[in-house]
Each structure stands twice: as C-alpha cells, then as structure tokens.
Design a protein around this motif. Structure first.
Motif, PDB file in Angstrom:
ATOM      1  N   VAL A 234       6.577  19.426   5.046  1.00 48.79           N
ATOM      2  CA  VAL A 234       6.136  19.909   3.803  1.00 48.79           C
ATOM      3  C   VAL A 234       5.107  18.750   3.595  1.00 48.79           C
ATOM      4  N   ILE A 235       3.563  18.947   2.903  1.00 40.28           N
ATOM      5  CA  ILE A 235       3.632  18.226   2.636  1.00 40.28           C
ATOM      6  C   ILE A 235       3.101  17.987   1.383  1.00 40.28           C
ATOM      7  N   GLU A 236       2.908  16.955   0.671  1.00 39.96           N
ATOM      8  CA  GLU A 236       2.701  17.341  -0.826  1.00 39.96           C
ATOM      9  C   GLU A 236       1.900  16.010  -1.101  1.00 39.96           C
ATOM     10  N   PHE A 237       0.628  16.771  -1.779  1.00 38.87           N
ATOM     11  CA  PHE A 237      -0.446  15.850  -2.784  1.00 38.87           C
ATOM     12  C   PHE A 237      -0.630  16.248  -3.799  1.00 38.87           C
ATOM     13  N   GLU A 238      -0.590  14.769  -4.482  1.00 38.26           N
ATOM     14  CA  GLU A 238      -0.727  14.905  -5.811  1.00 38.26           C
ATOM     15  C   GLU A 238      -1.788  15.662  -6.467  1.00 38.26           C
ATOM     16  N   ASN A 239      -2.544  15.909  -6.029  1.00 38.08           N
ATOM     17  CA  ASN A 239      -3.325  17.046  -7.084  1.00 38.08           C
ATOM     18  C   ASN A 239      -4.413  17.103  -6.041  1.00 38.08           C
ATOM     19  N   LEU A 240      -5.703  17.620  -6.269  1.00 32.74           N
ATOM     20  CA  LEU A 240      -6.562  18.690  -5.550  1.00 32.74           C
ATOM     21  C   LEU A 240      -7.321  17.215  -5.088  1.00 32.74           C
ATOM     22  N   ALA A 241      -8.065  16.427  -5.526  1.00 31.69           N
ATOM     23  CA  ALA A 241      -9.074  14.846  -5.197  1.00 31.69           C
ATOM     24  C   ALA A 241      -7.599  14.168  -4.139  1.00 31.69           C
ATOM     25  N   GLU A 242      -6.567  13.783  -4.178  1.00 26.59           N
ATOM     26  CA  GLU A 242      -6.068  13.600  -3.451  1.00 26.59           C
ATOM     27  C   GLU A 242      -5.335  14.121  -1.539  1.00 26.59           C
ATOM     28  N   PHE A 243      -5.558  15.902  -2.127  1.00 25.42           N
ATOM     29  CA  PHE A 243      -6.014  16.472  -0.707  1.00 25.42           C
ATOM     30  C   PHE A 243      -7.281  16.239   0.282  1.00 25.42           C
ATOM     31  N   ARG A 244      -8.221  16.530  -0.373  1.00 23.15           N
ATOM     32  CA  ARG A 244      -9.710  15.838  -0.094  1.00 23.15           C
ATOM     33  C   ARG A 244      -9.907  14.876   0.658  1.00 23.15           C
ATOM     34  N   ALA A 245      -9.047  13.536  -0.044  1.00 19.41           N
ATOM     35  CA  ALA A 245      -9.418  12.220   0.534  1.00 19.41           C
ATOM     36  C   ALA A 245      -8.990  11.757   1.795  1.00 19.41           C
ATOM     37  N   PRO A 246      -9.573  11.526   2.308  1.00 20.58           N
ATOM     38  CA  PRO A 246      -9.484  11.244   3.811  1.00 20.58           C
ATOM     39  C   PRO A 246      -8.105   9.900   3.990  1.00 20.58           C
ATOM     40  N   THR A 247      -8.273   8.713   3.311  1.00 21.65           N
ATOM     41  CA  THR A 247      -7.448   8.136   3.241  1.00 21.65           C
ATOM     42  C   THR A 247      -6.210   7.854   2.237  1.00 21.65           C
ATOM     43  N   SER A 248      -5.856   9.445   1.772  1.00 26.74           N
ATOM     44  CA  SER A 248      -4.905   9.751   0.913  1.00 26.74           C
ATOM     45  C   SER A 248      -2.823   9.496   1.952  1.00 26.74           C
ATOM     46  N   LYS A 249      -2.624   9.351   0.997  1.00 20.49           N
ATOM     47  CA  LYS A 249      -1.108   9.138   1.591  1.00 20.49           C
ATOM     48  C   LYS A 249       0.316  10.087   1.163  1.00 20.49           C
ATOM     49  N   PRO A 250       0.154  11.146   1.646  1.00 18.39           N
ATOM     50  CA  PRO A 250       0.403  12.431   1.684  1.00 18.39           C
ATOM     51  C   PRO A 250       2.054  12.220   1.756  1.00 18.39           C
ATOM     52  N   ARG A 251       3.067  12.460   0.603  1.00 15.72           N
ATOM     53  CA  ARG A 251       4.558  12.666   0.673  1.00 15.72           C
ATOM     54  C   ARG A 251       4.332  13.472   1.368  1.00 15.72           C
ATOM     55  N   ILE A 252       5.740  13.713   3.027  1.00 16.34           N
ATOM     56  CA  ILE A 252       5.645  14.455   4.336  1.00 16.34           C
ATOM     57  C   ILE A 252       7.306  14.482   3.813  1.00 16.34           C
ATOM     58  N   HIS A 253       8.310  16.386   3.539  1.00 13.34           N
ATOM     59  CA  HIS A 253       9.440  16.588   3.318  1.00 13.34           C
ATOM     60  C   HIS A 253       9.377  17.378   4.674  1.00 13.34           C
ATOM     61  N   THR A 254      11.336  16.701   4.863  1.00 10.52           N
ATOM     62  CA  THR A 254      11.639  17.756   6.025  1.00 10.52           C
ATOM     63  C   THR A 254      12.502  18.719   5.714  1.00 10.52           C
ATOM     64  N   MET A 255      12.350  20.147   5.694  1.00 14.29           N
ATOM     65  CA  MET A 255      13.372  20.962   5.898  1.00 14.29           C
ATOM     66  C   MET A 255      14.203  21.134   6.369  1.00 14.29           C
ATOM     67  N   PRO A 256      15.416  21.523   5.708  1.00 10.09           N
ATOM     68  CA  PRO A 256      16.514  21.681   6.700  1.00 10.09           C
ATOM     69  C   PRO A 256      16.444  23.212   7.932  1.00 10.09           C
ATOM     70  N   TYR A 257      15.788  23.866   7.705  1.00  7.30           N
ATOM     71  CA  TYR A 257      15.346  24.903   8.507  1.00  7.30           C
ATOM     72  C   TYR A 257      14.059  24.855   9.193  1.00  7.30           C
ATOM     73  N   ASN A 258      13.630  25.671  10.424  1.00 12.22           N
ATOM     74  CA  ASN A 258      12.535  26.347  10.482  1.00 12.22           C
ATOM     75  C   ASN A 258      12.244  27.399  10.261  1.00 12.22           C
ATOM     76  N   TRP A 259      10.283  27.078   9.609  1.00 14.82           N
ATOM     77  CA  TRP A 259      10.331  29.006   8.766  1.00 14.82           C
ATOM     78  C   TRP A 259       9.701  29.487   9.548  1.00 14.82           C
ATOM     79  N   GLY A 260       9.858  31.128   9.455  1.00 10.55           N
ATOM     80  CA  GLY A 260       9.435  31.763   9.767  1.00 10.55           C
ATOM     81  C   GLY A 260       8.202  32.618   8.718  1.00 10.55           C
ATOM     82  N   GLY A 261       6.369  32.969   9.952  1.00  7.53           N
ATOM     83  CA  GLY A 261       5.923  34.008   8.795  1.00  7.53           C
ATOM     84  C   GLY A 261       5.321  33.060   7.879  1.00  7.53           C
TER      85      GLY A 261
END
Length: 71
Positions: A6-33
């Motif tokens: 799961v990729i987490e961005f602080e806000n919409l501006a960070e999501f749009r910025a090509p140089t943003s550094k999002p947080r990446i969380h690894t879930m304990p299970y794969n998801w479906g759907g």
C-alpha cells in the motif's frame, strides 16, 4: 507493485509530484478484488482467495503495522 503493498502519500499535491517520497506499507496478506478501504489509520481489504475481510492498523508512531481482526 505487489498486491501486498500500500502506497501512502501525505496529500494530493505529494501524489501528483514526480519527486515525492511516499511511504510504502507491506500488508501481511495478499488481497483480492477492488473493494479496499482506508479509514481512521486502518486499511480494510479482502484476503486473497477467501471471503475474509482483514483490518490492518497503521500506527503513526514508527509507522508500525498491526494486524487487527479478520472478519
């Protein structure tokens, strides 16, 4: 991106910025759907190949991941 990430961005501006550094969380299970939900520092998703819904709590202190209930 893996179905366990799961990729987490602080806000919409960070999501749009090509140089943003999002947080990446690894879930304990794969998801479906496509019915994932993020609400109040929790992520809810269907565990892959089951009808179980998993609640994952992301704590702000240290960004620690804790698996909550499986419904």
């Amino acid at each position: 991106m893996s179905p366990k990430k799961v990729i987490e961005f602080e806000n919409l501006a960070e999501f749009r910025a090509p140089t943003s550094k999002p947080r990446i969380h690894t879930m304990p299970y794969n998801w479906g759907g496509t019915g994932h939900l993020v609400l109040n520092d929790c992520i809810y998703f269907n565990r892959f190949n089951t009808s179980n819904i998993v609640q994952v709590i992301i704590l702000c202190v240290g960004r620690k991941i804790i698996v909550g209930d499986i419904f």
